[in-house]
Motif scaffolding. Structure first.
Motif, PDB file in Angstrom:
ATOM      1  N   ASP A   8       0.827  -1.201   0.000  1.00  0.00           N
ATOM      2  CA  ASP A   8       0.000   0.000   0.000  1.00  0.00           C
ATOM      3  C   ASP A   8       0.867   1.258   0.000  1.00  0.00           C
ATOM      4  O   ASP A   8       0.535   2.242  -0.658  1.00  0.00           O
ATOM      5  CB  ASP A   8      -0.940   0.011   1.200  1.00  0.00           C
ATOM      6  N   ARG A  12       0.791   4.148  -2.827  1.00  0.00           N
ATOM      7  CA  ARG A  12       0.606   5.562  -2.494  1.00  0.00           C
ATOM      8  C   ARG A  12       1.724   6.427  -3.079  1.00  0.00           C
ATOM      9  O   ARG A  12       1.479   7.536  -3.534  1.00  0.00           O
ATOM     10  CB  ARG A  12       0.531   5.749  -0.986  1.00  0.00           C
ATOM     11  N   HIS A  15       0.953   6.785  -6.664  1.00  0.00           N
ATOM     12  CA  HIS A  15      -0.177   7.692  -6.820  1.00  0.00           C
ATOM     13  C   HIS A  15       0.275   9.154  -6.729  1.00  0.00           C
ATOM     14  O   HIS A  15      -0.175   9.997  -7.519  1.00  0.00           O
ATOM     15  CB  HIS A  15      -1.233   7.393  -5.761  1.00  0.00           C
ATOM     16  N   SER A  32     -10.927   9.453 -10.754  1.00  0.00           N
ATOM     17  CA  SER A  32     -10.113   8.840  -9.709  1.00  0.00           C
ATOM     18  C   SER A  32     -10.735   7.511  -9.292  1.00  0.00           C
ATOM     19  O   SER A  32     -11.943   7.425  -9.076  1.00  0.00           O
ATOM     20  CB  SER A  32     -10.027   9.778  -8.508  1.00  0.00           C
ATOM     21  N   TYR A  34     -10.602   4.085  -6.662  1.00  0.00           N
ATOM     22  CA  TYR A  34     -10.114   3.444  -5.442  1.00  0.00           C
ATOM     23  C   TYR A  34     -10.737   2.063  -5.385  1.00  0.00           C
ATOM     24  O   TYR A  34     -11.947   1.913  -5.587  1.00  0.00           O
ATOM     25  CB  TYR A  34     -10.495   4.227  -4.181  1.00  0.00           C
ATOM     26  N   ARG A  35      -9.920   1.066  -5.145  1.00  0.00           N
ATOM     27  CA  ARG A  35     -10.465  -0.284  -5.033  1.00  0.00           C
ATOM     28  C   ARG A  35     -10.042  -0.892  -3.707  1.00  0.00           C
ATOM     29  O   ARG A  35      -8.899  -0.766  -3.274  1.00  0.00           O
ATOM     30  CB  ARG A  35     -10.036  -1.163  -6.202  1.00  0.00           C
ATOM     31  N   SER A  36     -10.978  -1.536  -3.067  1.00  0.00           N
ATOM     32  CA  SER A  36     -10.692  -2.312  -1.872  1.00  0.00           C
ATOM     33  C   SER A  36     -10.968  -3.771  -2.207  1.00  0.00           C
ATOM     34  O   SER A  36     -11.318  -4.095  -3.342  1.00  0.00           O
ATOM     35  CB  SER A  36     -11.567  -1.836  -0.702  1.00  0.00           C
ATOM     36  N   SER A  57     -20.119   3.918  -7.075  1.00  0.00           N
ATOM     37  CA  SER A  57     -19.404   2.839  -6.390  1.00  0.00           C
ATOM     38  C   SER A  57     -20.314   1.631  -6.276  1.00  0.00           C
ATOM     39  O   SER A  57     -21.502   1.700  -6.582  1.00  0.00           O
ATOM     40  CB  SER A  57     -18.953   3.288  -4.997  1.00  0.00           C
ATOM     41  N   SER A 100      -4.611   5.831  -9.839  1.00  0.00           N
ATOM     42  CA  SER A 100      -4.292   5.886  -8.401  1.00  0.00           C
ATOM     43  C   SER A 100      -3.210   4.912  -7.973  1.00  0.00           C
ATOM     44  O   SER A 100      -3.234   4.387  -6.875  1.00  0.00           O
ATOM     45  CB  SER A 100      -5.547   5.649  -7.564  1.00  0.00           C
ATOM     46  N   TYR A 102      -2.658   1.931  -9.069  1.00  0.00           N
ATOM     47  CA  TYR A 102      -2.977   0.538  -9.337  1.00  0.00           C
ATOM     48  C   TYR A 102      -2.512   0.182 -10.743  1.00  0.00           C
ATOM     49  O   TYR A 102      -2.486   1.019 -11.631  1.00  0.00           O
ATOM     50  CB  TYR A 102      -4.483   0.289  -9.239  1.00  0.00           C
TER      51      TYR A 102
END
Length: 122
Positions: A8, A12, A15, A32, A34-36, A57, A100, A102
């Motif tokens: 992570d 970051r 990013h 933008s 974001y994936r969890s 989302s 971001s 990824y």
């Protein structure tokens, strides 16, 4: 002894490097991602004014009803299609894509391709 890799923190750092090169405006906002593990989030951001213009989302009511699990490629495609439809409704067609940090594969690529197919240009 082995050092544990903090993936992570690496993401970051990537990013921040990406964000130093791209920025969103009102005419061309930044998409933008974001994936969890369980969900994926996307938003169109105007960085000049610091405003989120459109968001989608897997936890949105209309998308959540259509997906079994929010952390897979099928749900990412639905989010990409939804964000594109909402953007076109607000007369936004040209954007800047922000992955971001990824890798452009899997859910991130599926979301981007679905957004392109639904009318966004980037």
């Amino acid at each position: 002894m082995f050092k544990r890799v903090n993936r992570d923190a690496i993401r970051r750092r990537k990013h921040l490097s990406i964000r130093s090169k791209i920025s969103g405006t009102a005419e061309r906002p930044r998409l933008s991602i974001y994936r969890s593990n369980n969900n994926i989030f996307a938003q169109l951001v105007d960085d000049v004014n610091g405003v989120t213009l459109v968001s989608a989302s897997t936890i949105d009511k209309e998308i959540k009803g259509n997906v079994k699990h929010g952390g897979n490629i099928e749900s990412a495609k639905l989010v990409g299609k939804a964000i594109a439809e909402r953007a076109v409704a607000k007369e936004i067609s040209v954007i800047v894509f922000d992955r971001s940090g990824y890798k452009y594969t899997g859910r991130v690529a599926a979301l981007a391709e679905a957004a392109r197919e639904a009318g966004l240009k980037f």
